[in-house]
Design an enzyme around this catalytic site. Structure first.
Site, mmCIF file in Angstrom:
data_model
loop_
_atom_site.group_PDB
_atom_site.id
_atom_site.type_symbol
_atom_site.label_atom_id
_atom_site.label_comp_id
_atom_site.label_asym_id
_atom_site.label_seq_id
_atom_site.Cartn_x
_atom_site.Cartn_y
_atom_site.Cartn_z
ATOM 1 N N LEU A 166 -0.270 8.869 -4.229
ATOM 2 C CA LEU A 166 -1.307 7.863 -4.333
ATOM 3 C C LEU A 166 -0.876 6.786 -5.320
ATOM 4 O O LEU A 166 -0.093 7.044 -6.229
ATOM 5 C CB LEU A 166 -2.615 8.510 -4.814
ATOM 6 N N TYR A 195 0.872 -1.185 0.000
ATOM 7 C CA TYR A 195 0.000 0.000 0.000
ATOM 8 C C TYR A 195 0.903 1.227 0.000
ATOM 9 O O TYR A 195 1.405 1.629 1.039
ATOM 10 C CB TYR A 195 -0.869 -0.050 1.249
ATOM 11 N N PRO A 196 1.170 1.831 -1.157
ATOM 12 C CA PRO A 196 2.239 2.834 -1.258
ATOM 13 C C PRO A 196 1.862 4.215 -0.735
ATOM 14 O O PRO A 196 1.829 5.193 -1.455
ATOM 15 C CB PRO A 196 2.529 2.872 -2.767
ATOM 16 N N HIS A 197 1.556 4.283 0.558
ATOM 17 C CA HIS A 197 1.357 5.563 1.226
ATOM 18 C C HIS A 197 2.451 5.667 2.290
ATOM 19 O O HIS A 197 2.217 5.428 3.473
ATOM 20 C CB HIS A 197 -0.034 5.636 1.847
ATOM 21 N N LEU A 198 3.644 5.999 1.846
ATOM 22 C CA LEU A 198 4.811 5.955 2.714
ATOM 23 C C LEU A 198 4.765 7.067 3.756
ATOM 24 O O LEU A 198 4.345 8.189 3.475
ATOM 25 C CB LEU A 198 6.084 6.062 1.885
#
Length: 229
Positions: free
Chosen positions: A228, A139-142
């Site tokens: 996002l 889930y690439p919401h670093l």
């Protein structure tokens, strides 16, 4: 993925909920309806449908990043470690079951939905775990790479006003300062934090604000939320 004509028009408005295994009162599951699915995934070439994306936003699994050799141009060895922690398998499985119940509830049920994936034949824990292992994605919401905390905490980078410890005049107000991953996509959380820190800086400037730590002069650096997917 669920197929239907009118249901193909969906928003990406996430909902947060808690699993039966959550450790506290905080939501630990993130469910987002979306139309962002390739049209070839739907049967009969209809191109109509939507996705209920389920996410465990506070995973127990941890990946690793290791250097391959001493050459800085050589790519490191990265292992995401997805689903290594048993809780990361149980909670998404519970979220999939919740998604199925949502799809079976009026008014969605009245749209004549058909489950595509995992598919109605996938019912046992073993089958669902196998599906999750084959299809899970990061889930690439670093966030959290420069976490907020007191100067006495060796893991913290900034204080409660976003000031970088030991670097006078430098502040950070982006997703990196979040001390924990929020149980939702980071966009709104980062906007809130950046606006709050900017407001404190505008109102109190380099002086001492009531109830606030003494700010150091310097601009507020805002780089925005994590991208996002």
């Amino acid at each position: 993925m669920i197929r239907s004509g009118s249901a193909a028009v969906s928003s990406r408005s996430p909902a947060r909920t808690g699993s039966s295994r959550r450790e506290n009162s905080e939501p630990d599951l993130h469910i987002a309806p979306s139309h962002l699915v390739r049209s070839s995934a739907y049967p009969q070439g209809s191109g109509l449908g939507f996705l209920l994306s389920v996410t465990r936003t506070e995973p127990g699994s941890h990946g690793t990043l290791r250097l391959t050799d001493t050459d800085p141009t050589t790519a490191p060895r990265l292992s995401l470690g997805l689903l290594d922690d048993p809780r990361d398998r149980r909670k998404p499985a519970e979220a999939v079951a919740l998604g199925r119940r949502l799809a079976a509830t009026t008014p969605l049920r009245d749209l004549g939905l058909t489950e595509i994936a995992p598919g109605p034949a996938v019912t046992s824990d073993a089958q669902l775990t196998a599906y999750l292992r084959a299809n899970v994605k990061p889930y690439p919401h670093l966030c959290g790479t420069a976490p907020m905390g007191p100067a006495s905490d060796p893991a913290s980078v900034v204080d409660a006003l976003g000031r970088v410890h030991g670097v006078p005049g430098l502040r950070v107000a982006d997703a990196s300062i979040l001390p924990d991953a929020p149980s939702v996509a980071t966009n709104l959380t980062v906007i809130m934090a950046a606006e709050l820190l900017a407001d404190r800086f505008d109102r109190h400037g380099p002086g001492t604000g009531a109830g606030l730590l003494t700010p150091a002069p310097g601009p507020v650096v805002t780089t925005g939320p994590a991208p996002l997917p």
